[in-house]
Design an enzyme around this catalytic site. Structure first.
Site, PDB file in Angstrom:
ATOM      1  N   ASP A 127      18.943  34.325  71.116  1.00 56.76           N
ATOM      2  CA  ASP A 127      19.063  34.162  72.223  1.00 56.76           C
ATOM      3  C   ASP A 127      17.559  33.527  71.526  1.00 56.76           C
ATOM      4  O   ASP A 127      17.055  33.660  73.124  1.00 56.76           O
ATOM      5  CB  ASP A 127      19.098  34.862  73.587  1.00 56.76           C
ATOM      6  CG  ASP A 127      18.507  33.837  74.727  1.00 56.76           C
ATOM      7  OD1 ASP A 127      18.976  32.072  74.172  1.00 56.76           O
ATOM      8  OD2 ASP A 127      18.661  34.358  75.685  1.00 56.76           O
ATOM      9  N   LEU A 128      16.694  32.757  71.189  1.00 59.23           N
ATOM     10  CA  LEU A 128      15.398  32.966  70.563  1.00 59.23           C
ATOM     11  C   LEU A 128      15.153  31.077  71.389  1.00 59.23           C
ATOM     12  O   LEU A 128      15.372  30.589  71.216  1.00 59.23           O
ATOM     13  CB  LEU A 128      14.907  32.380  69.556  1.00 59.23           C
ATOM     14  CG  LEU A 128      13.659  32.246  69.301  1.00 59.23           C
ATOM     15  CD1 LEU A 128      12.576  33.777  69.372  1.00 59.23           C
ATOM     16  CD2 LEU A 128      13.163  32.659  68.121  1.00 59.23           C
TER      17      LEU A 128
END
Lengths: 295, 469
Positions: A129-130
């Site tokens: 979840d960058l």
């Protein structure tokens, strides 16, 4: 064993669940995680994402990762104590107007992101979840910190199946968007997200922003071309149905789309946004790319 | 410490330049020695298994004139024949390995390995060395990342694609070489280049496995907690609990990692906290709940874990115990288990087969799960148990050949002799010499989906470890 109040003091509320506190003349940020639901029921115990986040953060020691100092329990709540980041650290770093003052600064921050991702991958950790919202930046000192590891998890090789519904849609890789039997994704998923962030740094807007999986894939293929068996071996079996692929499209010339990038930059961007995960550059190799000469 | 401090070659010794002629004379046989862990940290070199063949003037490589070699564990006769009918796994030739490292054979006779080579094989090798100019010596910077330095290994690599190989004028030689087994037991294969996602994985695998081999030392349960700490429970009770948890993991179709992490958490808890026997099952289901949350895509809910205990424990009790366990282990769940290493070591073992051998994987997993149930095994490092399981699995499937080889020694970092204690203990479990009534693991692996590997039983493995005078 010291209680929470004995160990930390001078609590100063930053937001509803976040406090600034101190211990021995040192400041910390404390995040409260409640295990109870709205009806005050301990629904399913400690949430899985908290277990993963704490467990993963405990393993990490890197200048570009917000450091978890302590975990304390008090009644139904967990208190996560992080290193304190002063007001100069702004969340959602791409919304910071000073971010785009110097081209070299973008390169410096991109390098730090890739360096951190390579560090995580070498420790068997996928971020998943960058996105800019999870990245804090101090423009003055040019230090970047990645926070929020709630979606992170460890990975294995040969690859195991992982949930394909993680991460912000705009930064999801094609292999994750192709949900048909493609739960086996790995480190390239994070590299794709970095590529999207790189594009966003340059264009000052999200690179892809489709509201749904299908529309997002269409946007991706509009820019990078529709994948074929040559460019992505096995893609036809992965996507399961040609409906997801849409009509065949030719890749656009990235030099025209990103005129501000030099040839090295274009090469790096194209390698990070390679449709086939197996051909996508690794974070470790990206850090060594000629684009970062002099950083 | 001997393992850690092993010296591969003296630094000050003058390197010798290998020309094509010398390479021919050596017939591609080069020194191999396992690097020290210290070297491993320093010499992080990347392998380029798919690089094009170097041009004529680039084929030379530097190797030390003298290489110190420690005596290896004694090996029985090494052959490439599969004795057992159930051994469907055939050996691969040198040309199928993507990155290959070869080992010096000077001391093999002393180690009990037959060094006789038929004249046909000798001729074939000479002819190959002469004619296959496309085989190159990889430069020192191309040696495998996991610490094999230029001093300790030379890589021989075939740059021809398989289709080119088929149409080459030396096709017959390749075929003969393949039939002869191509001295497969003397090579180290770059196992990371074999994976489908090799670009993704190979750059991280060496770092990952050097990191976790450090971590496994830090997260080890106290070896003798049953004697030292626990008063109300004994090894039999722990065995019954783990045996039951194997059934639970099957029932809920949990990933293997969940089971291994569960047992790790149980042992870490029991290492430091006294428990009454009526709460042992509570600890078991709670640890499985935590492990499921960490490992599974969709973990079973707390209620389901209460249900499988016939509601012996309430939801509140399980959740209270969850907090207690998490606090006790300081939320440190990123622990290398036997399964973590088993994946890697099976991959290394598979490199000596043309096609992946499913029996090998099932059997190694079976042996590792037997070790989970047995209390005595947590005194051993997970990597040691995993390596021993692979050793015994290979032996069970093919008794005509020594199960250990340089590839396995390189990736496991264990010599065959270092596995003796654990292998013998594992074989006792496999043959059920103590007549254990705990049968969840054997029953699981007697199923057709696991090729009934629990029904296999090997000859005693003891003979492999007997020193030859």
């Amino acid at each position: 064993m010291l209680t929470l109040r004995e160990k930390y003091y001078d609590f100063d509320q930053i937001s509803s669940k976040v406090f600034k506190c101190r211990r021995d003349d040192q400041f910390f940020t404390m995040k409260i995680v409640s295990i109870l639901n709205e009806e005050n029921q301990a629904n399913n115990g400690v949430p899985y994402w908290i277990i993963r986040e704490i467990s993963i953060l405990k393993e990490l020691d890197h200048i570009n990762i917000v450091r978890l100092i302590d975990v304390m329990t008090d009644g139904p709540d967990l208190f996560l104590v992080f290193e304190y980041l002063d007001n100069e650290f702004q969340a959602d770093f791409l919304k910071n107007p000073k971010m785009f003052m110097y081209p070299q600064m973008k390169k410096e921050f991109l390098y730090q992101i890739l360096n951190t991702v390579a560090y995580l991958h070498a420790r068997k950790i996928l971020l998943r979840d960058l996105r800019p919202e999870n990245i804090l930046v101090n423009v003055r000192t040019q230090v970047l910190k990645i926070a929020l590891f709630g979606a992170a998890r460890t990975f294995e090789a040969p690859l195991e199946a992982y949930s394909s519904s993680v991460g912000c849609l705009s930064y999801r890789s094609p292999e994750v968007l192709f949900q048909f039997g493609c739960e086996k994704y790995s480190t390239p998923n994070d590299v794709w997200a970095v590529g999207c962030i790189f594009g966003e740094m340059l264009l000052h807007r999200p690179l892809f922003s489709g509201p749904s999986d299908v529309e997002l894939l269409d946007e991706i293929f509009t820019l990078l071309g529709t994948p074929t068996e040559e460019t992505w071996p096995g893609v036809t079996s992965i996507c399961g149905t040609c409906a997801l692929m849409g009509p065949p499209q030719q890749p656009k010339d990235l030099a025209k789309e990103f005129p501000m990038l030099n040839p090295d930059g274009l090469d790096l961007l194209s390698k990070m946004l390679c449709l086939c995960p197996n051909y996508r550059i690794s974070a470790e190799d990206a850090v060594k790319h000629p684009y970062f000469k002099g950083v | 410490m001997d393992k850690v401090n092993r010296v591969c070659a003296k630094d000050e010794e003058r390197p010798l330049r290998i020309t094509r002629a010398r390479a021919r004379a050596l017939r591609g046989i080069t020194p191999y020695s396992r690097p020290s862990l210290k070297n491993e940290q320093k010499n992080v070199l990347r392998a380029h298994p798919k690089r094009a063949a170097s041009s004529e003037n680039k084929t030379s490589v530097v190797v030390p004139a003298v290489v110190q070699q420690k005596g290896r564990a004694v090996l029985s006769d090494v052959s490439n024949m599969c004795a057992k009918p159930h051994d469907k796994c055939t050996k691969s030739s040198k040309f199928q390995a993507k990155g290959v490292y070869t080992k010096k054979t000077t001391k093999l006779a002393a180690l009990g390995v037959s060094t006789e080579v038929s004249s046909t094989q000798e001729n074939v090798r000479a002819k190959l060395a002469e004619e296959l100019s496309t085989i190159r010596m990889v430069e020192s910077k191309d040696t495998i990342r996991e610490g094999v330095t230029a001093d300790t290994a030379l890589s021989m690599q075939n740059s021809l694609k398989s289709d080119e190989l088929q149409s080459s004028p030396n096709k017959d030689i390749h075929m003969i070489w393949e039939k002869l087994g191509a001295s497969d037991s003397l090579t180290i294969v770059d196992i990371d280049s074999e994976l489908k996602d090799s670009q993704v994985w190979s750059s991280y695998a060496p770092d990952i496995y050097s990191n976790i081999q450090v971590t496994e030392l830090q997260r080890k349960p106290v070896a003798n907690y049953m004697d030292k700490l626990q008063k109300d429970i004994n090894p039999t009770m722990r065995g019954i609990l783990v045996d039951w948890l194997v059934e639970v993991s099957e029932e809920y179709k949990l990933v293997p990692d969940t089971l291994y992490l569960t047992v790790n958490l149980i042992d870490r808890y029991l290492s430091t906290r006294l428990i009454q026997k009526q709460r042992l099952q509570l600890l078991g289901v709670t640890c499985m709940l935590i492990a499921s949350k960490y490992e599974e895509i969709c973990a079973p809910r707390v209620e389901e874990f209460c249900f499988i205990t016939d509601n012996t424990y309430s939801k509140e009790e399980v959740l209270k115990m969850e907090r207690e366990v998490l606090d006790l282990v300081h939320f440190q769940l990123s622990v290398p288990t036997i399964k973590t290493f088993l994946r890697r070591f099976i991959q290394a073992a598979q490199s000596s087969y043309k096609a992946p051998c499913v029996e090998l994987e099932f059997l190694a997993n079976y042996l590792a799960e037997l070790a989970l149930v047995e209390c005595n095994f947590f005194q051993f490092l997970p990597s040691l148990v995993a390596a021993s399981a692979v050793f015994l699995a290979k032996w069970t499937l093919n008794e005509s050949e020594h199960p250990w080889n340089p590839t396995l020694e390189h990736y496991t970092k264990y010599k065959a002799s270092e596995l003796k204690t654990v292998v013998l203990a594992l074989q006792d479990l496999q043959l059920n010499t103590k007549g254990s009534s705990l049968n969840a693991v054997p029953e699981k692996y007697k199923q057709q989906k696991f090729n009934c590997v629990a029904n296999l039983s090997p000859k005693p493995v003891q003979s492999l470890f007997q020193d030859k005078v």
